[in-house]
Each structure stands twice: as C-alpha cells, then as structure tokens.
Design a protein around this motif. Structure first.
Motif, PDB file in Angstrom:
ATOM      1  N   VAL A  48       5.996   7.410 -19.581  1.00  0.00           N
ATOM      2  CA  VAL A  48       5.572   8.011 -18.213  1.00  0.00           C
ATOM      3  C   VAL A  48       4.599   7.137 -17.723  1.00  0.00           C
ATOM      4  N   ALA A  49       3.229   6.639 -18.448  1.00  0.00           N
ATOM      5  CA  ALA A  49       2.355   5.797 -17.918  1.00  0.00           C
ATOM      6  C   ALA A  49       2.992   4.562 -17.461  1.00  0.00           C
ATOM      7  N   VAL A  50       3.716   4.055 -17.908  1.00  0.00           N
ATOM      8  CA  VAL A  50       4.398   2.594 -17.481  1.00  0.00           C
ATOM      9  C   VAL A  50       5.225   2.616 -16.450  1.00  0.00           C
ATOM     10  N   LYS A  51       6.129   3.860 -16.495  1.00  0.00           N
ATOM     11  CA  LYS A  51       6.899   3.962 -15.420  1.00  0.00           C
ATOM     12  C   LYS A  51       5.997   4.221 -14.081  1.00  0.00           C
ATOM     13  N   ALA A  52       5.107   5.221 -14.118  1.00  0.00           N
ATOM     14  CA  ALA A  52       4.369   5.523 -13.040  1.00  0.00           C
ATOM     15  C   ALA A  52       3.693   4.309 -12.384  1.00  0.00           C
ATOM     16  N   LEU A  53       3.062   3.466 -13.345  1.00  0.00           N
ATOM     17  CA  LEU A  53       2.374   2.248 -12.851  1.00  0.00           C
ATOM     18  C   LEU A  53       3.228   1.215 -12.321  1.00  0.00           C
ATOM     19  N   GLY A  54       4.412   1.118 -12.964  1.00  0.00           N
ATOM     20  CA  GLY A  54       5.280   0.114 -12.683  1.00  0.00           C
ATOM     21  C   GLY A  54       5.881   0.418 -11.126  1.00  0.00           C
ATOM     22  N   ILE A  55       6.453   1.671 -11.093  1.00  0.00           N
ATOM     23  CA  ILE A  55       7.016   2.073  -9.699  1.00  0.00           C
ATOM     24  C   ILE A  55       5.823   2.080  -8.533  1.00  0.00           C
ATOM     25  N   HIS A  56       4.767   2.558  -9.013  1.00  0.00           N
ATOM     26  CA  HIS A  56       3.536   2.445  -7.840  1.00  0.00           C
ATOM     27  C   HIS A  56       3.261   1.010  -7.413  1.00  0.00           C
ATOM     28  N   ALA A  57       3.159   0.120  -8.511  1.00  0.00           N
ATOM     29  CA  ALA A  57       2.787  -1.296  -8.063  1.00  0.00           C
ATOM     30  C   ALA A  57       3.978  -1.896  -7.333  1.00  0.00           C
ATOM     31  N   THR A  58       5.281  -1.585  -7.615  1.00  0.00           N
ATOM     32  CA  THR A  58       6.265  -2.164  -7.010  1.00  0.00           C
ATOM     33  C   THR A  58       6.589  -1.668  -5.480  1.00  0.00           C
ATOM     34  N   TYR A  59       6.302  -0.364  -5.214  1.00  0.00           N
ATOM     35  CA  TYR A  59       6.635  -0.156  -3.767  1.00  0.00           C
ATOM     36  C   TYR A  59       5.208   0.335  -3.084  1.00  0.00           C
ATOM     37  N   LEU A  60       4.024   0.383  -3.705  1.00  0.00           N
ATOM     38  CA  LEU A  60       2.782   1.087  -2.832  1.00  0.00           C
ATOM     39  C   LEU A  60       1.637   0.270  -3.057  1.00  0.00           C
ATOM     40  N   VAL A  61       1.593  -0.870  -3.528  1.00  0.00           N
ATOM     41  CA  VAL A  61       0.763  -1.826  -3.784  1.00  0.00           C
ATOM     42  C   VAL A  61       1.040  -3.242  -3.149  1.00  0.00           C
ATOM     43  N   ASP A  62       0.463  -3.732  -1.874  1.00  0.00           N
ATOM     44  CA  ASP A  62       0.879  -4.777  -1.202  1.00  0.00           C
ATOM     45  C   ASP A  62       0.343  -6.156  -1.557  1.00  0.00           C
TER      46      ASP A  62
ATOM     47  N   LEU B 229      16.688  12.419  -5.834  1.00  0.00           N
ATOM     48  CA  LEU B 229      16.164  13.520  -6.614  1.00  0.00           C
ATOM     49  C   LEU B 229      14.805  13.662  -7.030  1.00  0.00           C
ATOM     50  N   ASP B 230      13.939  12.476  -6.540  1.00  0.00           N
ATOM     51  CA  ASP B 230      12.600  12.460  -6.983  1.00  0.00           C
ATOM     52  C   ASP B 230      11.667  11.520  -5.958  1.00  0.00           C
ATOM     53  N   ALA B 231      10.336  11.281  -6.014  1.00  0.00           N
ATOM     54  CA  ALA B 231       9.594  10.345  -5.294  1.00  0.00           C
ATOM     55  C   ALA B 231      10.221   8.705  -5.577  1.00  0.00           C
ATOM     56  N   MET B 232      10.310   8.643  -6.689  1.00  0.00           N
ATOM     57  CA  MET B 232      10.986   7.215  -7.038  1.00  0.00           C
ATOM     58  C   MET B 232      12.189   6.735  -6.312  1.00  0.00           C
ATOM     59  N   GLU B 233      13.129   7.756  -6.511  1.00  0.00           N
ATOM     60  CA  GLU B 233      14.529   7.541  -5.850  1.00  0.00           C
ATOM     61  C   GLU B 233      14.173   7.596  -4.233  1.00  0.00           C
ATOM     62  N   ALA B 234      13.432   8.408  -3.700  1.00  0.00           N
ATOM     63  CA  ALA B 234      12.958   8.308  -2.332  1.00  0.00           C
ATOM     64  C   ALA B 234      12.579   6.897  -1.876  1.00  0.00           C
ATOM     65  N   LEU B 235      11.861   6.155  -2.992  1.00  0.00           N
ATOM     66  CA  LEU B 235      11.101   4.880  -2.358  1.00  0.00           C
ATOM     67  C   LEU B 235      12.230   3.869  -2.608  1.00  0.00           C
ATOM     68  N   ASP B 236      13.262   4.027  -3.673  1.00  0.00           N
ATOM     69  CA  ASP B 236      14.321   2.867  -3.699  1.00  0.00           C
ATOM     70  C   ASP B 236      15.166   3.249  -2.745  1.00  0.00           C
ATOM     71  N   ALA B 237      15.484   4.276  -2.083  1.00  0.00           N
ATOM     72  CA  ALA B 237      16.374   4.693  -0.844  1.00  0.00           C
ATOM     73  C   ALA B 237      15.894   3.918   0.414  1.00  0.00           C
ATOM     74  N   ALA B 238      14.431   4.191   0.409  1.00  0.00           N
ATOM     75  CA  ALA B 238      13.496   3.537   1.685  1.00  0.00           C
ATOM     76  C   ALA B 238      13.957   2.170   1.685  1.00  0.00           C
ATOM     77  N   PHE B 239      13.627   1.590   0.465  1.00  0.00           N
ATOM     78  CA  PHE B 239      13.575   0.004   0.354  1.00  0.00           C
ATOM     79  C   PHE B 239      14.873  -0.435   0.774  1.00  0.00           C
ATOM     80  N   ALA B 240      15.979   0.375   0.258  1.00  0.00           N
ATOM     81  CA  ALA B 240      17.332   0.118   0.516  1.00  0.00           C
ATOM     82  C   ALA B 240      17.595  -0.060   2.188  1.00  0.00           C
ATOM     83  N   LYS B 241      17.245   0.963   2.924  1.00  0.00           N
ATOM     84  CA  LYS B 241      17.082   1.025   4.196  1.00  0.00           C
ATOM     85  C   LYS B 241      16.555  -0.315   4.917  1.00  0.00           C
TER      86      LYS B 241
END
Length: 286
Positions: free
Chosen positions: A100-114, A270-282
């Motif tokens: 969970v730590a790596v997934k949280a750090l990685g997904i946050h860095a991918t989408y929410l760190v500029d 279904l969750d925050a990660m998927e919301a970020l994935d879908a927003a990226f696709a848009k």
C-alpha cells in the motif's frame, strides 16, 4: 491538473472522494473489484497472521487483528485519495505495509506531483521500499510487482535510453516475470510488460530491441490484450492500451489510441486512483 498542496506538502486529491469512502464492511465487499488489477489479497486477520509469520523479524509488533485493522485503514485511505495517510500507514508497518505504501507513493507522484525531479525522487524511494519487501516477503506477488512498478516509473522519468544503459530495464523485466510466475492473472503486470516491450521498441527499434532485450511488438500486443480481458472495466488498462499503440506505431495507430483513451474516460471509477486514470484519459482527448 493543478492540485492544492496540503499542510504535509503532498498535493490533495483534486476530485470529490465521497463515493470512495468504503467504511466498515463496504471495503471487503468492494475489494474484488477494487483489486482486480493487482491481485492484492484482502487483509483480514487470517491473511495478517500469515504475513506476520512470513515477515518474521521484520514484522510490526502487532497481533493479527490489529494488523488487519491497520492494513484495511491504510487501503481505505488509498482508495479515498488520502495518499499521504495511506503511505504513512503502510510505511509504519514495514515490509508488510510496502504494497500500500508503494502504490500510494507511486500513484500520487504520477498524477499529483508536477516537479520532475521530485517525481524521480519519489519513484526511487518507492523502489527502495519495494526492494526491502522483496527480501522480506519474496512469496508475496506484490513485493515483486510494486518493485517493477516503481522502477518502471523511474525509468520513464529518467528516459528509457538511460534506464536501458543503467540496466534498470532488466530489473523491471525480472520483477514482472516473478510477478506473473506467482500470479499469471495479474492484469497490471501484463500491462507493465506490454509497456516494457513497446517502450524499448519505440526507443531503439524492433531489431536491436528484439536482439538485445527480447522486446517484441507481438508480446506487447499479447500482454495488453490479456490485461484488457482480465480488467475490461479498468481505466488504466485502456489508457495503457492507447499508450502501447502509440509507442508501437504513432501514425498508424492514432485513431485506435484515441478510441482506447475514450474507453478509459468512460469507465466508472471505483476509487481515487481510477478517477485520476480516467481524468488523465480525458486530458489526452482534449
């Protein structure tokens, strides 16, 4: 997507997270769908006891029930988009909380760190956490997958050419092979392996990529098809399908890639990660 910084310095999840709260038993009920892509087992007391036994000296000083509660809360925070809380909670549990730590750090860095340098730093940190987990829990499928995920993101940030020279790509491949050996239906590992093949071909060509790294366009297509078959409702599978198509042949696959991004954008998160994935696709379609 400019996200607001919280007091912790971690940018906050920029969408409404009410639908992703999963309080109480709701988490267990939604778990099979939430984790269709990464095959993470639900952390009930039985699973927690097995983890404590497997991790031995690296285990936190908790009994199985307390560990199960702590892991469930960490994952609740992740799914609700509180990535900092999920990371901190996972980190506090040592290798057992690495997934969970790596997934949280990685997904946050991918989408929410500029900042790209900050992103790289976080991917490197995630890879180090995963490396410790691989040593402590080698039979855990996501010890290997999170290692591949973190190193893969690091490679993309660094540049694929540099990652190949430094031998990082080989490590990614090894960790993905280990993942699929333990869990042949790990959709996210199939997706990552598709990208591995496609990115190498895109960077150094099919001939050298094939001879030096065993990269094949047919393998990329096979793995992404498997991921889509396993998780047809997952936005990230469609996003990466679009990315693989563009990496293999941008001119020829432009329309097909746009169609893949469109499918991702239409998926119901279904969750925050998927919301970020879908927003990226848009964003890719704009």
């Amino acid at each position: 997507m400019a996200a607001k910084k919280s007091a912790s310095g971690w940018a906050a999840f920029p969408h409404d997270a009410k639908a992703y709260a999963y309080a109480g038993d709701a988490l267990k009920k939604a778990w099979p769908k939430l984790h269709a892509g990464d095959c993470e087992p639900f952390p009930d007391a039985k699973r927690a006891a097995a983890l404590l036994k497997a991790a031995g000296k690296t285990s936190p000083k908790l009994d199985a029930d307390a560990l199960a509660d702590a892991l469930q809360d960490a994952w609740r925070a992740f799914h609700a988009g509180d990535f900092k809380a999920a990371f901190d909670a996972g980190q506090a549990l040592g290798p057992i909380g690495a997934s969970v730590a790596v997934k949280a750090l990685g997904i946050h860095a991918t989408y929410l760190v500029d900042d790209e340098a900050e992103q790289l730093k976080r991917y490197e940190q995630a890879a180090q956490i995963a490396e410790v987990a691989v040593k402590a829990l080698p039979d855990e499928v996501n010890s290997h997958y999170r290692h591949a995920f973190a190193l893969g993101r690091y490679s993309q940030g660094l540049s694929i050419a540099k990652a190949l020279k430094m031998g990082i790509a080989g490590k990614v491949r090894e960790s993905l092979d280990a993942t699929l050996e333990l869990a042949p239906k790990h959709a996210e590992a199939h997706t990552a392996l598709a990208l591995y093949h496609a990115e190498i071909i895109n960077k150094i060509g099919a001939m050298i990529g094939g001879l030096t790294y065993g990269a094949k366009a047919s393998a990329a297509e096979k793995h992404i098809a498997e991921a889509l078959k396993l998780t047809p409702a997952s936005p990230i599978a469609h996003v990466e399908h679009g990315n693989v198509l563009l990496l293999l042949d941008e001119k020829r696959n432009e329309d097909a890639a746009a169609a893949a991004y469109e499918k991702a954008a239409k998926c119901k998160p279904l969750d925050a990660m998927e919301a970020l994935d879908a927003a990226f696709a848009k964003e890719q379609l704009e």
